[in-house]
Design an enzyme around this catalytic site. Structure first.
Site, PDB file in Angstrom:
ATOM      1  CG  PHE A  25      -2.152   0.810   1.063  1.00  0.00           C
ATOM      2  CD1 PHE A  25      -3.200   0.362   0.282  1.00  0.00           C
ATOM      3  CD2 PHE A  25      -2.256   2.045   1.672  1.00  0.00           C
ATOM      4  CE1 PHE A  25      -4.345   1.132   0.115  1.00  0.00           C
ATOM      5  CE2 PHE A  25      -3.391   2.823   1.518  1.00  0.00           C
ATOM      6  CZ  PHE A  25      -4.435   2.367   0.732  1.00  0.00           C
ATOM      7  CB  ALA A  59       0.765  -0.146   8.323  1.00  0.00           C
ATOM      8  CG  PHE A  60      -3.887  -4.151  10.944  1.00  0.00           C
ATOM      9  CD1 PHE A  60      -4.148  -3.306  12.011  1.00  0.00           C
ATOM     10  CD2 PHE A  60      -4.335  -5.454  11.013  1.00  0.00           C
ATOM     11  CE1 PHE A  60      -4.851  -3.752  13.122  1.00  0.00           C
ATOM     12  CE2 PHE A  60      -5.038  -5.910  12.114  1.00  0.00           C
ATOM     13  CZ  PHE A  60      -5.297  -5.057  13.173  1.00  0.00           C
ATOM     14  CB  ALA A  83       3.607   5.381   3.395  1.00  0.00           C
ATOM     15  CB  VAL A  84      -0.488   4.847   7.650  1.00  0.00           C
ATOM     16  CG1 VAL A  84      -1.988   4.942   7.882  1.00  0.00           C
ATOM     17  CG2 VAL A  84      -0.010   3.416   7.839  1.00  0.00           C
ATOM     18  CB  ALA A  88     -12.467  11.400   4.570  1.00  0.00           C
ATOM     19  CG  HIS A  91      -8.755   2.579   7.929  1.00  0.00           C
ATOM     20  ND1 HIS A  91      -9.144   1.312   8.314  1.00  0.00           N
ATOM     21  CD2 HIS A  91      -7.678   2.421   7.127  1.00  0.00           C
ATOM     22  CE1 HIS A  91      -8.329   0.433   7.770  1.00  0.00           C
ATOM     23  NE2 HIS A  91      -7.429   1.077   7.043  1.00  0.00           N
ATOM     24  CG  PHE A 116       8.351   3.059  13.912  1.00  0.00           C
ATOM     25  CD1 PHE A 116       7.304   2.154  13.904  1.00  0.00           C
ATOM     26  CD2 PHE A 116       8.067   4.402  13.759  1.00  0.00           C
ATOM     27  CE1 PHE A 116       5.989   2.583  13.757  1.00  0.00           C
ATOM     28  CE2 PHE A 116       6.764   4.850  13.609  1.00  0.00           C
ATOM     29  CZ  PHE A 116       5.727   3.931  13.603  1.00  0.00           C
TER      30      PHE A 116
END
Length: 156
Positions: A25, A59-60, A83-84, A88, A91, A116
């Site tokens: 992602f 990431a989860f 990268a998160v 809107a 989440h 990290f």
């Protein structure tokens, strides 16, 4: 000031094995983080043959993979890169918080350093800045932190 014994890590990656977890992602950002980490470790004497890249959806999923990698005994350090980017909905908060906590827990429970390199940004522009433009490269920073921690732990 009195003299204190100081323990510091050397930035020598020769002979060390690294697992690099990278999310798919936002891969256009994450690939820059991976490139930075690999380049840094290579410049510090590491070998690409001693680096394994593990691709995950997001990431989860990082903490469970980091836990398995750390427990395998095959790696001196794990570098988690992703990268998160805030959207809107809430989440972002759930994913960023749980991934962060999970990665920290892996390091504490396993004793294997976990770098990290999970960007948590409000915008795509901020993520790009932290992946090799004016904000530096957080992949390099995560790799450097893992390398230094490995070398410090060897002395404790």
């Amino acid at each position: 000031m009195m003299h204190l014994k100081t323990i510091e890590g050397q930035f020598d990656a020769k002979g060390l094995k690294f697992a690099i977890i990278a999310t798919r992602f936002n891969d256009f950002v994450v690939d820059r983080l991976v490139g930075g980490a690999v380049d840094y470790l290579t410049r510090c004497g590491g070998s690409r043959e001693d680096m394994t890249l593990i691709r995950l959806p997001g990431a989860f999923e990082m903490p469970v993979a980091a836990k398995k990698l750390a427990a395998s005994g095959k790696y001196d350090g794990v570098i988690a890169l992703g990268a998160v980017i805030r959207g809107a909905t809430p989440h972002f908060d759930f994913v960023a918080n749980e991934a962060t906590k999970g990665l920290a827990q892996v390091a504490l429970e396993s004793g294997v350093p976990v770098g990290f390199g999970l960007l948590t940004t409000d915008t795509l522009e901020q993520a790009i800045e932290r992946a090799g433009s004016k904000g530096g490269n957080k992949g390099v920073e995560a790799a450097s932190a893992v390398l230094e921690t490995i070398r410090v732990l060897e002395q404790l």
